[in-house]
Design an enzyme around this catalytic site. Sequence first.
Site, PDB file in Angstrom:
ATOM      1  N   ASN A 150       0.798  -1.232   0.000  1.00 26.72           N
ATOM      2  CA  ASN A 150       0.000   0.000   0.000  1.00 26.72           C
ATOM      3  C   ASN A 150       0.829   1.280   0.000  1.00 26.72           C
ATOM      4  OD1 ASN A 150       0.281  -1.432   2.635  1.00 26.72           O
ATOM      5  ND2 ASN A 150      -0.261   0.572   3.426  1.00 26.72           N
ATOM      6  N   CYS A 324      -3.133   4.584   7.758  1.00 28.76           N
ATOM      7  CA  CYS A 324      -3.402   4.392   9.179  1.00 28.76           C
ATOM      8  C   CYS A 324      -2.266   4.912  10.041  1.00 28.76           C
ATOM      9  CB  CYS A 324      -3.665   2.927   9.479  1.00 28.76           C
ATOM     10  SG  CYS A 324      -2.378   1.889   8.905  1.00 28.76           S
TER      11      CYS A 324
END
Length: 393
Positions: A150, A324
């Site tokens: 990611n 995150c």
Amino acid sequence: MKVYADYAASTPCDNRVVQAMLPYFTDEFGNADSQHCFGRETAKAVADARDTVAKILGCKPNELYFTGSGTEADNWALKGVALHRKDKGNHVIISSIEHHAILVAAEWLENNGFRVTRLPVDGTGLVHVEDLEKALDDQTTIVSVMYANNEVGTIQPIKQLAEAAHKHGALFHTDAVQAIPYMNIDVKELGVDLLTISGHKFYGPKGVGALYIRNGVKIDKLICGGGQERAQRGGTTNTPAVVGMARALQLSRENLAENNAYIAALRDHFEQRVEREIPFIRQNGNKAHRVPSIANYSFEFVEGEGILMLLDFNGIAVSSGSACSSGSLDPSHVLLAMGVPIEVSHGSIRFSFGKHNTAEQVDYIVDTLKQTISRLREMSPLFDLKKGGTYNV
Ligand code: PLP
């Protein structure tokens, strides 16, 4: 101008997806497990959604379990298999560049008596099969390696990794959250035992994911409750979300190659300009094996947070590290594992493009980025030293 270039963090819901979901909030609101006509109508919609997703992933509908997120599916896969197979062995293998959904689940296992090996990656973020082969032992019960990363977009050799795991009697899970928006995936052809997807990365709704669990794989439950998802995952089925995710996945398969080519062309244009026009940078990721959407650069002598703030001030939304962990100043574990020096990793930004971006927007990002980097470097004591010739990188 306002530009969103953080598609790896989340994507806007396609209008056609919203339209498909809407009836299930109002008229067709029944609980899919209710035994009356309201329930039966919703149950049919859930069954259709499962059929659609299963067909696209190349599995049987009863091998697919809806979850509340990609994070939940990842946790379930890793913990569920490790706990179920603990009498066989207590060794779990992951890569060192996994998403926190796997990293932290592995830490939990470690704190509960399991042994965890974190595989190294090379400078481009690739896991090598030989490293997995060395790490596997007769205690290994599960291996989890993400399909596409990611932060840098590197695509792993999943088929070969799964084969190596199987030779040693271990099961293989892949987190395909970042791969599924861009790649046709057939779970049987890939040879994985478990695979995670998440709705909001391919223009579907947030708060919904799915875990493929090959028939025959035994796994402990993560969420106990009612008999939903064939009694494997309790909780009233989120009908609008699963309907939306299925529709989004279906739509994402239409024109997949054209969309990928469009996004890759934007990314390539961005990279060509950045590499030509901004000095002292490092491109992170594997240019030959990566998803089309992600460009990751380290800008030496500046802090990523400063870049983010100034870009945001100019209406540009990008990200430092994974979504995150943004908000934290910790260096990216992915870049550190790839051997990026810690001080360089601090100045790293992930740009991730999507189908709504335009060439004009990409040019605006590069123009703003150029100004931002030179402005921050003017204020950087390290850059002063570099200019004076006394700083070695
Ligand atoms: N795995 C990867 C590779 C991701 O990029 C993400 C989201 O950022 C997740 C898992 C978590 O998915 P979700 O946001 O659905 O919990």
